[in-house]
Scaffold this motif. Structure first.
Motif, short mmCIF file in Angstrom:
data_model
loop_
_atom_site.label_atom_id
_atom_site.label_comp_id
_atom_site.label_asym_id
_atom_site.label_seq_id
_atom_site.Cartn_x
_atom_site.Cartn_y
_atom_site.Cartn_z
N HIS A 179 -2.66 27.44 11.99
CA HIS A 179 -3.02 26.07 12.32
C HIS A 179 -4.53 25.90 12.40
O HIS A 179 -5.09 24.90 11.91
CB HIS A 179 -2.38 25.66 13.65
N GLN A 180 -5.21 26.87 12.99
CA GLN A 180 -6.67 26.80 13.10
C GLN A 180 -7.33 26.83 11.72
O GLN A 180 -8.25 26.07 11.45
CB GLN A 180 -7.20 27.97 13.94
N VAL A 181 -6.84 27.72 10.86
CA VAL A 181 -7.39 27.81 9.51
C VAL A 181 -7.17 26.51 8.75
O VAL A 181 -8.07 25.99 8.10
CB VAL A 181 -6.78 29.00 8.75
N ALA A 182 -5.94 25.99 8.84
CA ALA A 182 -5.63 24.73 8.15
C ALA A 182 -6.49 23.60 8.67
O ALA A 182 -6.96 22.75 7.90
CB ALA A 182 -4.15 24.41 8.31
N SER A 183 -6.71 23.60 9.99
CA SER A 183 -7.55 22.56 10.58
C SER A 183 -8.98 22.65 10.06
O SER A 183 -9.61 21.62 9.75
CB SER A 183 -7.55 22.70 12.11
N ASN A 184 -9.50 23.87 9.93
CA ASN A 184 -10.86 24.03 9.42
C ASN A 184 -10.98 23.60 7.96
O ASN A 184 -12.00 23.05 7.54
CB ASN A 184 -11.30 25.50 9.55
N LEU A 185 -9.92 23.83 7.18
CA LEU A 185 -9.97 23.54 5.75
C LEU A 185 -9.73 22.06 5.43
O LEU A 185 -10.35 21.52 4.51
CB LEU A 185 -8.94 24.39 5.00
N VAL A 186 -8.83 21.42 6.17
CA VAL A 186 -8.47 20.04 5.80
C VAL A 186 -8.56 19.05 6.97
O VAL A 186 -8.33 17.86 6.79
CB VAL A 186 -7.04 19.98 5.21
N GLY A 187 -8.92 19.54 8.16
CA GLY A 187 -8.87 18.67 9.33
C GLY A 187 -10.14 17.93 9.64
O GLY A 187 -10.22 17.24 10.66
N HIS A 188 -11.13 18.03 8.81
CA HIS A 188 -12.41 17.37 9.07
C HIS A 188 -12.82 16.53 7.86
O HIS A 188 -13.83 16.77 7.21
CB HIS A 188 -13.49 18.41 9.39
N GLY A 189 -11.98 15.56 7.56
CA GLY A 189 -12.24 14.69 6.41
C GLY A 189 -11.50 15.11 5.16
O GLY A 189 -11.71 14.54 4.09
N GLY A 190 -10.64 16.14 5.28
CA GLY A 190 -9.88 16.60 4.13
C GLY A 190 -10.58 17.72 3.38
O GLY A 190 -11.71 18.09 3.69
N PHE A 191 -9.88 18.26 2.38
CA PHE A 191 -10.43 19.36 1.59
C PHE A 191 -11.63 18.89 0.77
O PHE A 191 -12.55 19.67 0.50
CB PHE A 191 -9.34 19.91 0.67
N PHE A 192 -11.61 17.62 0.38
CA PHE A 192 -12.74 17.02 -0.35
C PHE A 192 -13.30 15.87 0.48
O PHE A 192 -13.07 14.70 0.17
CB PHE A 192 -12.30 16.51 -1.73
N PRO A 193 -14.03 16.16 1.56
CA PRO A 193 -14.46 15.10 2.48
C PRO A 193 -15.39 14.07 1.86
O PRO A 193 -15.44 12.92 2.32
CB PRO A 193 -15.17 15.88 3.60
#
Length: 433
Positions: A179-193
């Motif tokens: 969950h932490q890894v997924a949050s870092n990858l897509v949880g801050h504006g998405g994979f392509f922010p």
């Protein structure tokens, strides 16, 4: 003592060639420049590095194929000249020489700043002078000494990246949940922010980071069995470069939210600090110092061999044909390092953005050389889908560079290339008379 027969010796082994290409490409672009690319594209920068690597895979395959077809070539220019003509060969040779002269100056200035980390009371210009003289003396030794030095300098960077990936993987496996890894990858504006625009902007930084990969082509005249060694090195280097860029970047964006990474501080410092590595500042300062010294070392090799080749082909004064008993083109080396000293002076003492404007030139010139190599391969082998796509992608990136680069830097680059083209016409007119 110099001798007039101007013969380079084939003392560079396959491992030297591979490390030279890795050393020329894996440098400040990954350790420092990756902060800019991540800032621009977020986690989607992984796609950017992959696409850039695939484009250069085509370039390197073309270079290797031409090396097999032209075993007498000694540098990149020797691959381009017979296919695209003497004018293109002349221009490509001189712009590549200019490219590395400026890169040498920039990297020497950077090296002096890294050294001042440990010697704060010594003026930067003194450190830069010591570095320049030391690297010049090193390059005056036989080429096998240069190859060994570059091998170990590049080895420091590769070891650092390998340990970084290993430590990062252990950290991800032991302290981070999915969950932490997924949050870092897509949880801050998405994979392509920042969308496709951010990916495109990062592509410019990424392509500049890959500059130096074509150095394999500069060793043609001093490589053991080049028709076998160069293709093997070209295939191996692109895979290794992709791994040494993609895996560390993947670790970085998985461990730390991209939005928490600064646009200037090295992301490696951020992650190593989180891992708890002691003395991370000193360690990374040492690694960065080896990275820029490796670039200076590579630059001296590239400029001296290119100038030597130009002289052998009648495109530069004959005096640059002379080599030492150790088969080093000493006059070509000393002439090139003379401009290095000028460049360092400009870097330290020029007011405003004078040096920054000059440093736009390498971005343009290295891409021009890549396009010349692709065009040569295209003409020699015929149109192939991969070659066409790679060439179109390079043109698109080149146009984007023009649009996004400072106008003053673009004008300086155009003037420099224009002067080189004009010098060819002047030289040919003088030959006729």
């Amino acid at each position: 003592m110099s001798k007039p027969d101007s013969q380079l010796t084939r003392n560079l082994k396959s491992r030297h060639i591979l490390m030279m290409a890795l050393g020329g490409t894996i440098g400040s672009g990954i350790f420092q420049g990756s902060s800019s690319s991540i800032h621009l594209a977020g986690p989607g920068v992984l796609v950017t590095y992959l696409v850039g690597g695939l484009i250069l895979l085509v370039v390197m395959r073309g270079l290797a194929a031409m090396a097999v077809q032209n075993p007498h070539a000694t540098t990149i220019k020797g691959l381009i000249d017979p296919i695209l003509g003497h004018f293109t060969g002349y221009v490509s040779g001189w712009i590549y020489w200019l490219d590395w002269v400026l890169v040498m100056a920039a990297e020497t200035a950077a090296a002096s700043m890294f050294l001042q980390f440990w010697f704060p009371s010594v003026p930067l210009w003194v450190l830069a002078l010591l570095i320049s003289v030391g690297m010049t003396i090193l390059n005056l030794t036989p080429v096998r000494v240069f190859g060994e030095t570059e091998y170990w300098l590049a080895g420091v960077k590769i070891l650092t990246l390998s340990l970084f990936v290993i430590f990062g993987a252990i950290l991800l496996a032991t302290r981070y949940s999915k969950h932490q890894v997924a949050s870092n990858l897509v949880g801050h504006g998405g994979f392509f922010p920042h969308g496709i625009g951010g990916v495109a902007a990062a592509m410019l930084v990424v392509m500049f980071s890959f500059g130096g990969i074509e150095m394999i082509g500069m060793t043609l005249g001093e490589t053991e069995d080049p028709t076998r060694t160069i293709p093997r090195a070209a295939r191996g280097v692109i895979v290794r470069i992709l791994l040494f860029y993609l895996l560390p970047i993947a670790v970085i964006v998985s461990l730390v939210p991209w939005s928490q990474l600064g646009s200037t501080q090295s992301p490696f410092v951020t992650v190593f600090s989180q891992i708890g590595i002691p003395y991370v500042g000193s360690i990374m300062n040492f690694v960065m110092l080896t990275a820029v010294l490796s670039a200076v070392n590579t630059g001296m090799y590239a400029t001296s061999r290119m100038l030597y080749t130009q002289a052998m082909d009648g495109n530069a004064p004959k005096l640059f044909r002379k080599v030492t008993r150790g088969n080093v083109p000493v006059r070509a080396l000393l002439f090139s390092t003379f401009f290095l000293y000028i460049g360092v002076v400009v870097a330290f003492f020029a007011k405003g953005n004078t040096f920054n404007d000059l440093m736009v030139i390498p971005g343009y010139t290295v891409m021009l050389v890549w396009m010349f190599l692709l065009a040569s391969h295209w003409k020699q082998q015929g149109p192939k889908p991969t070659t066409i796509l790679a060439f179109a992608a390079l043109i698109a990136i080149f146009v984007a560079v023009i649009i996004t680069s400072p106008l003053a830097g673009t004008i300086v680059s155009l003037v420099a290339v224009g002067l080189i083209m004009g010098s060819y016409l002047v030289a040919r007119r003088a030959d006729k008379h």
